[in-house]
Design a protein around this motif. Structure first.
Motif, PDB file in Angstrom:
ATOM      1  N   GLY A   1       4.737   5.022  -3.613  1.00 37.57           N
ATOM      2  CA  GLY A   1       5.808   6.341  -3.773  1.00 37.57           C
ATOM      3  C   GLY A   1       7.260   5.955  -3.798  1.00 37.57           C
ATOM      4  N   TYR A   2       8.001   6.731  -3.309  1.00 37.08           N
ATOM      5  CA  TYR A   2       9.548   6.701  -3.541  1.00 37.08           C
ATOM      6  C   TYR A   2      10.077   5.390  -2.970  1.00 37.08           C
ATOM      7  CZ  TYR A   2       9.848  11.321  -5.359  1.00 37.08           C
ATOM      8  OH  TYR A   2       9.598  12.536  -6.244  1.00 37.08           O
ATOM      9  N   VAL A   3       9.528   4.948  -1.970  1.00 30.29           N
ATOM     10  CA  VAL A   3       9.745   3.607  -1.362  1.00 30.29           C
ATOM     11  C   VAL A   3       8.982   2.561  -1.928  1.00 30.29           C
ATOM     12  CG1 VAL A   3       9.687   2.408   0.808  1.00 30.29           C
ATOM     13  CG2 VAL A   3      10.687   4.711   0.630  1.00 30.29           C
TER      14      VAL A   3
ATOM     15  N   ARG B   1      -1.091   8.901 -10.111  1.00 28.10           N
ATOM     16  CA  ARG B   1       0.338   8.021  -9.786  1.00 28.10           C
ATOM     17  C   ARG B   1       0.595   6.531 -10.272  1.00 28.10           C
ATOM     18  NH1 ARG B   1       3.727   9.225  -4.068  1.00 28.10           N
ATOM     19  NH2 ARG B   1       5.475  10.336  -5.152  1.00 28.10           N
TER      20      ARG B   1
ATOM     21  N   LYS C   1      12.026  15.354   9.095  1.00 30.83           N
ATOM     22  CA  LYS C   1      10.819  14.808   9.680  1.00 30.83           C
ATOM     23  C   LYS C   1      11.089  13.726  10.658  1.00 30.83           C
ATOM     24  CE  LYS C   1       9.064  11.138   6.989  1.00 30.83           C
ATOM     25  NZ  LYS C   1       9.198   9.879   7.693  1.00 30.83           N
TER      26      LYS C   1
ATOM     27  N   GLU D   1      12.739   0.899   5.533  1.00 32.01           N
ATOM     28  CA  GLU D   1      13.742   1.018   4.330  1.00 32.01           C
ATOM     29  C   GLU D   1      14.777   2.109   4.591  1.00 32.01           C
ATOM     30  OE1 GLU D   1      13.370  -1.330   1.801  1.00 32.01           O
ATOM     31  OE2 GLU D   1      15.380  -0.027   1.539  1.00 32.01           O
TER      32      GLU D   1
ATOM     33  N   GLU E   1      17.340   7.894  -2.104  1.00 28.11           N
ATOM     34  CA  GLU E   1      17.009   8.402  -3.279  1.00 28.11           C
ATOM     35  C   GLU E   1      18.107   8.626  -4.187  1.00 28.11           C
ATOM     36  OE1 GLU E   1      13.866  11.457  -3.204  1.00 28.11           O
ATOM     37  OE2 GLU E   1      12.883  10.260  -1.613  1.00 28.11           O
TER      38      GLU E   1
ATOM     39  N   ARG F   1      11.332  17.627  -2.149  1.00 26.42           N
ATOM     40  CA  ARG F   1      10.884  17.681  -0.475  1.00 26.42           C
ATOM     41  C   ARG F   1      11.811  18.248   0.246  1.00 26.42           C
ATOM     42  NH1 ARG F   1       7.640  11.954  -0.070  1.00 26.42           N
ATOM     43  NH2 ARG F   1       9.633  11.326  -0.918  1.00 26.42           N
TER      44      ARG F   1
ATOM     45  N   SER G   1       6.750   2.101   6.189  1.00 23.43           N
ATOM     46  CA  SER G   1       7.118   3.538   6.309  1.00 23.43           C
ATOM     47  C   SER G   1       7.829   3.816   7.576  1.00 23.43           C
ATOM     48  CB  SER G   1       5.733   4.199   6.684  1.00 23.43           C
ATOM     49  OG  SER G   1       4.711   3.869   5.645  1.00 23.43           O
ATOM     50  N   THR G   2       8.508   4.767   7.792  1.00 27.79           N
ATOM     51  CA  THR G   2       9.268   4.930   8.913  1.00 27.79           C
ATOM     52  C   THR G   2       8.170   5.568  10.003  1.00 27.79           C
ATOM     53  OG1 THR G   2      11.177   5.586   7.659  1.00 27.79           O
ATOM     54  CG2 THR G   2      11.244   6.415   9.929  1.00 27.79           C
TER      55      THR G   2
ATOM     56  N   ILE H   1       0.875  -1.281   0.072  1.00 32.68           N
ATOM     57  CA  ILE H   1      -0.076  -0.047  -0.061  1.00 32.68           C
ATOM     58  C   ILE H   1       1.037   1.106   0.175  1.00 32.68           C
ATOM     59  CG2 ILE H   1      -1.898   1.346   1.261  1.00 32.68           C
ATOM     60  CD1 ILE H   1      -2.427  -1.581   2.625  1.00 32.68           C
ATOM     61  N   GLY H   2       0.944   2.034  -1.057  1.00 29.48           N
ATOM     62  CA  GLY H   2       1.778   3.268  -1.049  1.00 29.48           C
ATOM     63  C   GLY H   2       2.692   2.907  -2.334  1.00 29.48           C
TER      64      GLY H   2
ATOM     65  N   ASN I   1       2.928   7.560   3.405  1.00 22.96           N
ATOM     66  CA  ASN I   1       3.684   8.803   3.811  1.00 22.96           C
ATOM     67  C   ASN I   1       3.083   8.918   5.239  1.00 22.96           C
ATOM     68  OD1 ASN I   1       1.326   8.908   2.235  1.00 22.96           O
ATOM     69  ND2 ASN I   1       1.499  11.236   2.208  1.00 22.96           N
ATOM     70  N   THR I   2       4.448   9.146   6.209  1.00 22.83           N
ATOM     71  CA  THR I   2       4.035   9.581   7.471  1.00 22.83           C
ATOM     72  C   THR I   2       4.689  10.944   7.916  1.00 22.83           C
ATOM     73  OG1 THR I   2       6.296   8.419   7.892  1.00 22.83           O
ATOM     74  CG2 THR I   2       4.369   6.964   8.206  1.00 22.83           C
TER      75      THR I   2
ATOM     76  N   ASP J   1      -2.258   2.262  -4.718  1.00 24.42           N
ATOM     77  CA  ASP J   1      -2.513   3.682  -4.109  1.00 24.42           C
ATOM     78  C   ASP J   1      -3.762   4.183  -4.373  1.00 24.42           C
ATOM     79  OD1 ASP J   1       0.422   5.513  -3.623  1.00 24.42           O
ATOM     80  OD2 ASP J   1      -1.550   6.392  -3.755  1.00 24.42           O
TER      81      ASP J   1
END
Ligand code: NAI
Length: 480
Positions: A10-12, A38, A275, A157, A161, A342, A127-128, A7-8, A87-88, A33
């Protein structure tokens, strides 16, 4: 056949799942997603993120054992292992605003997993997240589970990048945290079996859940701390005549310290370092450890100081004003080989120069005009809260132009700021650039990539972070 759903996208989520699909042909991987654009991009020839080597991996597996879909519920329901890579971001409102991690996206993903599942599943935190998130997720899942069993694993992870594919092919380590129970151990083993397709066993580390969660925050805090340490030294080098490149080389030769992550620069960026440190600070405060919180906060303070120092240096060198002067910005991404902006230091530097009424001409080989304009008009933290986006300010837009060539950006400019270390900036024809600029012509190198002596020979006044100052700059007011 084992089925994985992530789920997600994104970049990861995108790169990690593409590599799992490539290395494990016997596993079916679906990346899902809620963002339709995306997913459409992942299914097209123009992937939504720029990452060297990613296109080739996706092309090899897409449609075979790698699928991108918006049908989140179907793929979650069918999966044996569900990775959550949403995202977190940092919370912008309420308790812990500006520091704590916003787990809204995570919680809604967890509730959805509980809702749609019809068979037992392993749920993997990719996610982190703050330490102890697994416990909260476990509660959400078990209280809504209708008898289905979930095992939660933490598998943070560590990819960077720009080198994500390389990092995923050949990771320093894969970390898996799980409950220390027979069911927990079984789940850990199942995830180990996935990575064992290509990662040597001695690089797959297993720990308890909390150590895995905290290790990711700790690793990012340590990496960012090295950058702030060398950046703090760069200010001292400028004040004393030492050269930060020589100092960090000498320091890094100590095998206890090592040479990596010791390049002085305009500051670190990216979606994670700030973050994750803010999150760490918040966790320390919540656990009654204000001294520890203060220690890590300083890493961010130095980063902010470094960006401000850079802006002040530009303005003070150019007769204390950049009002209506054209400044070329070379590079906007937070590092080379990515289009990700970002938390890029370029945002703060550009905003600082715009605050002094400069006209900016920006060139980055991978960042779109829309992205740059959005970044320059967004409030802090808005970038990761798409719902809160502000409209663009017309004044800012008027002062900024984006061009597709470094020579165009620098034409008739008074000064150049190099803000991303793209390789192509090292090989620019600086004589040609100098000839087409206003005089005196300034170069402010925020990444220490130019040959200072050569540029001075051409006629430029050069500022390079942490290097002995040009005679011109020494005569200008001190920069605080
Ligand atoms: P991202 O923002 O690129 O991707 C997250 C994706 O999750 C978005 O496409 C979003 O639409 C989707 N999403 C959010 N809620 C959803 C839901 N309920 N259902 C389906 N999709 C949903 O974020 P990125 O950069 O991939 O980061 C993800 C996590 O990985 C973060 O916790 C980050 O801290 C961590 N991380 C990021 C690294 C990086 O280099 N970007 C490196 C290591 C960890």
């Amino acid at each position: 056949m084992v089925k994985i759903c992530c789920i997600g996208a994104g970049y990861v989520g995108g790169p990690t799942m593409a590599v799992i699909a490539l290395k494990c042909p016997s596993i079916e991987v679906a990346v899902v997603d809620i963002s339709v654009p995306r997913i459409n991009a992942w299914n097209s020839d123009q992937l939504p993120i720029y990452e060297p080597g990613l296109d080739a991996v996706v092309k090899q597996c897409r449609g075979k054992n790698l699928f991108f879909s918006t049908n989140v519920e179907k793929h979650v329901r069918e999966a044996d292992i569900v990775f959550v890579s949403v995202n977190t971001p940092t919370k912008t409102q309420g308790l812990g605003a500006g520091k704590a991690a916003d787990l809204t996206y995570w919680e809604s993903a967890a509730r959805m997993i509980a809702d749609v599942s019809k068979s037992d599943k392993i749920v993997v935190e990719k996610s982190t997240v703050p330490v102890k998130t697994a416990e909260a997720i476990e509660k959400i899942l078990t209280h809504n589970s209708k008898g289905i069993k979930f095992q939660i694993l933490s598998n943070p992870e560590f990819l960077a990048e720009g080198t994500a594919i390389q990092d995923l092919f050949n990771p320093d380590r894969v970390l898996i945290g799980g409950r220390e129970t027979p069911e927990g151990n079984k789940a850990v083993q199942a995830l180990k079996d996935v990575y064992a397709h290509w990662v040597p066993e001695d690089r797959i580390l297993t720990t308890n859940l909390w150590s895995a969660e905290l290790s990711k925050l700790a690793a990012n805090a340590f990496l960012a701390q090295r950058i702030s340490s060398v950046n703090a030294m760069s200010a001292l080098c400028e004040a004393t005549g030492a050269d930060v490149t020589q100092v960090s080389y000498a320091v890094g030769k100590d095998t206890r310290i090592g040479p990596k992550f010791l390049n002085a620069s305009v500051g670190f960026g990216g979606s994670c370092f700030q973050k994750d440190i803010l999150n760490l600070v918040y966790i320390c405060e919540c656990n009654g450890l204000p001294e520890v919180a203060e220690y890590w906060k300083q890493v961010i303070k130095i980063n902010d100081y470094q960006k401000n120092r850079f802006v002040n240096r530009v303005v003070s060198s150019m007769f204390n004003t950049v009002s209506n002067k054209k400044i070329a910005i070379l590079g906007f991404a937070f590092k080379k080989d990515t289009g990700d902006t970002r938390e890029t230091p370029a945002i703060d530097v550009c905003k600082g120069l715009l605050g002094d009424k400069a006209r900016l001409s920006i060139f980055d080989p991978q960042v779109t005009v829309d992205q740059i304009q959005r970044d320059l008009t967004m409030k802090k933290f808005d970038w990761d809260h798409p719902l809160h986006l502000q409209p663009m300010s017309p004044t800012t837009v008027k002062q900024v132009t984006c061009v597709w060539d470094a020579y165009e950006a620098t034409k008739d400019a008074h000064g150049i700021c190099i803000l991303t270390e793209w390789d192509e900036f090292k090989n620019l024809d600086f004589k040609r650039i100098y000839d087409n600029m206003q005089k005196p012509a300034f170069v402010f190198d925020g990444r220490n990539i130019v040959n200072v002596d050569q540029l001075r020979e051409i006629g430029f006044i050069v500022y390079s972070i942490g290097k002995p100052l040009d005679a011109w700059l020494k005569d200008m007011p001190a920069v605080a």
